[in-house]
Design an enzyme around this catalytic site. Structure first.
Site, short mmCIF file in Angstrom:
data_model
loop_
_atom_site.label_atom_id
_atom_site.label_comp_id
_atom_site.label_asym_id
_atom_site.label_seq_id
_atom_site.Cartn_x
_atom_site.Cartn_y
_atom_site.Cartn_z
N LYS A 40 55.18 46.71 31.87
CA LYS A 40 55.72 46.46 30.54
C LYS A 40 54.64 46.50 29.47
O LYS A 40 54.93 46.52 28.29
CB LYS A 40 56.35 45.05 30.50
CG LYS A 40 57.41 44.76 31.49
CD LYS A 40 57.80 43.23 31.32
CE LYS A 40 58.66 42.79 32.46
NZ LYS A 40 58.90 41.33 32.43
N GLY A 41 53.40 46.43 29.91
CA GLY A 41 52.27 46.21 29.00
C GLY A 41 52.13 47.18 27.85
O GLY A 41 51.63 46.83 26.78
N GLU A 95 49.08 53.69 28.41
CA GLU A 95 48.83 52.48 29.19
C GLU A 95 48.13 51.44 28.32
O GLU A 95 47.43 51.79 27.37
CB GLU A 95 48.00 52.86 30.43
CG GLU A 95 47.47 51.72 31.27
CD GLU A 95 48.53 50.83 31.94
OE1 GLU A 95 49.52 50.48 31.27
OE2 GLU A 95 48.34 50.47 33.11
N ASP A 96 48.31 50.17 28.67
CA ASP A 96 47.67 49.11 27.90
C ASP A 96 46.18 48.97 28.22
O ASP A 96 45.35 49.05 27.33
CB ASP A 96 48.41 47.76 28.09
CG ASP A 96 48.60 47.37 29.56
OD1 ASP A 96 48.18 48.14 30.46
OD2 ASP A 96 49.14 46.28 29.81
N ASP A 99 41.45 48.94 34.01
CA ASP A 99 40.49 47.97 34.53
C ASP A 99 39.76 48.60 35.72
O ASP A 99 38.77 49.30 35.53
CB ASP A 99 41.28 46.71 34.91
CG ASP A 99 40.41 45.55 35.33
OD1 ASP A 99 39.19 45.59 35.08
OD2 ASP A 99 40.94 44.57 35.91
N LYS A 127 38.32 48.60 30.10
CA LYS A 127 37.43 47.54 30.62
C LYS A 127 36.55 48.19 31.66
O LYS A 127 36.78 48.06 32.87
CB LYS A 127 38.32 46.48 31.29
CG LYS A 127 38.18 45.09 30.74
CD LYS A 127 38.75 44.12 31.75
CE LYS A 127 39.95 43.41 31.24
NZ LYS A 127 40.44 42.43 32.25
N PHE A 148 39.74 38.20 30.30
CA PHE A 148 41.17 38.37 30.48
C PHE A 148 41.84 38.51 29.12
O PHE A 148 41.73 37.64 28.27
CB PHE A 148 41.80 37.23 31.30
CG PHE A 148 43.11 37.67 31.86
CD1 PHE A 148 43.16 38.33 33.08
CD2 PHE A 148 44.29 37.49 31.15
CE1 PHE A 148 44.36 38.80 33.58
CE2 PHE A 148 45.50 37.96 31.64
CZ PHE A 148 45.53 38.61 32.86
N ASP A 155 50.14 40.72 28.93
CA ASP A 155 50.51 39.35 29.34
C ASP A 155 49.52 38.66 30.25
O ASP A 155 48.66 39.29 30.87
CB ASP A 155 51.85 39.39 30.07
CG ASP A 155 51.69 39.95 31.49
OD1 ASP A 155 51.10 41.04 31.63
OD2 ASP A 155 52.13 39.29 32.45
N ARG A 161 52.79 38.08 25.46
CA ARG A 161 52.99 39.49 25.08
C ARG A 161 53.30 39.64 23.60
O ARG A 161 53.02 40.66 22.97
CB ARG A 161 54.17 40.09 25.86
CG ARG A 161 53.89 40.37 27.31
CD ARG A 161 54.97 41.29 27.88
NE ARG A 161 55.09 41.18 29.32
CZ ARG A 161 54.36 41.86 30.19
NH1 ARG A 161 53.45 42.71 29.76
NH2 ARG A 161 54.54 41.71 31.48
P1 IMP Z 1 43.79 48.52 37.13
O1 IMP Z 1 44.77 49.11 38.08
O2 IMP Z 1 42.81 47.60 37.80
O3 IMP Z 1 43.10 49.53 36.25
O4 IMP Z 1 44.56 47.52 36.22
C1 IMP Z 1 45.38 47.93 35.20
C2 IMP Z 1 46.54 47.01 35.03
O5 IMP Z 1 46.18 45.65 35.27
C3 IMP Z 1 47.02 47.09 33.59
O6 IMP Z 1 48.15 47.88 33.53
C4 IMP Z 1 47.35 45.67 33.26
O7 IMP Z 1 48.72 45.44 33.48
C5 IMP Z 1 46.59 44.82 34.23
N1 IMP Z 1 45.40 44.21 33.58
C6 IMP Z 1 44.11 44.55 33.73
N2 IMP Z 1 43.31 43.78 32.98
C7 IMP Z 1 44.11 42.92 32.35
C8 IMP Z 1 43.88 41.86 31.39
O8 IMP Z 1 42.75 41.55 30.99
N3 IMP Z 1 44.98 41.21 30.93
C9 IMP Z 1 46.25 41.52 31.34
N4 IMP Z 1 46.51 42.50 32.20
C10 IMP Z 1 45.45 43.19 32.72
MG MG Z 2 50.10 47.13 33.21
#
Ligand code: IMP
Ligand code: MG
Length: 170
Positions: A40-41, A95-96, A99, A127, A148, A155, A161
């Site tokens: 949903k981000g 995408e939001d 990470d 990030k 975070f 969220d 959110r």
């Molecule tokens: P990844 O798969 O590790 O790149 O993570 C990406 C997903 O993790 C994003 O779509 C977010 O939903 C969630 N995410 C990563 N970092 C954060 C954060 O700092 N706050 C909230 N959601 C996060």
């Molecule tokens: Mg997400």
């Protein structure tokens, strides 16, 4: 209730959205891209950016779920997929946050198998400090430190959110 600390204010977000939308409109002129938002981000970011991209486009949403084990190598599953065929389409994923890079790389691999004309990635926040899978971000809003993040669609356990600014939980 924890008080999130604003790190990127709404005016700065708006400027970034306009900057990215201009680039996207320029790059996709004459193409009618299919914008694929990750739920949903990305919902607020997507809602804002599509109203600034002044070319015809379509939108779709996918939903991912991650199952993290004891190690950081979590598994990502597509729990809601596309409703329309994407062969030959120009896809722009929205995408939001990127990470570790796992979520978007799973989605990229899945979409590329369906032979679209192109797939690019538009991300609000990067990030990079926790990246384990290299990801090429074509359109990036901001780079953030390893904190975070919440707000502007993002969220913490479904909370925050609705915040209009991007904030960090210390
Ligand atoms: P990844 O798969 O590790 O790149 O993570 C990406 C997903 O993790 C994003 O779509 C977010 O939903 C969630 N995410 C990563 N970092 C954060 C954060 O700092 N706050 C909230 N959601 C996060
Ligand atoms: Mg997400």
């Amino acid at each position: 209730m924890i008080e999130p600390r604003v790190i990127i204010g709404r005016d700065e977000i708006k400027q970034a959205v306009i900057r990215l939308a201009r680039q996207i409109a320029h790059d996709y002129r004459g193409k009618e891209p299919l914008i694929v938002g990750i739920l949903k981000g990305s919902c607020i970011f997507l809602g804002d950016i599509i109203r600034e991209i002044n070319i015809p486009l379509e939108i779709e949403f996918v939903r991912l779920a991650s199952y993290s084990g004891k190690l950081s190598t979590g598994k990502v599953k597509i729990v809601q997929s596309l409703n329309s065929p994407i062969q030959g389409r120009d896809i722009l994923i929205v995408e939001d946050i990127v990470d570790t890079g796992l979520s978007v790389s799973v989605l990229l691999k899945y979409l590329k198998r369906k032979t679209p004309a192109s797939v690019k990635l538009c991300v609000l926040l990067d990030k990079p400090s926790r990246r384990t899978i290299p990801v090429t971000i074509d359109y990036l809003g901001f780079t953030v430190p390893d904190k975070f993040i919440v707000g502007y669609g993002i969220d913490w356990n479904e909370k925050y959110r609705y915040l209009p600014d991007i904030a960090a939980i210390d």
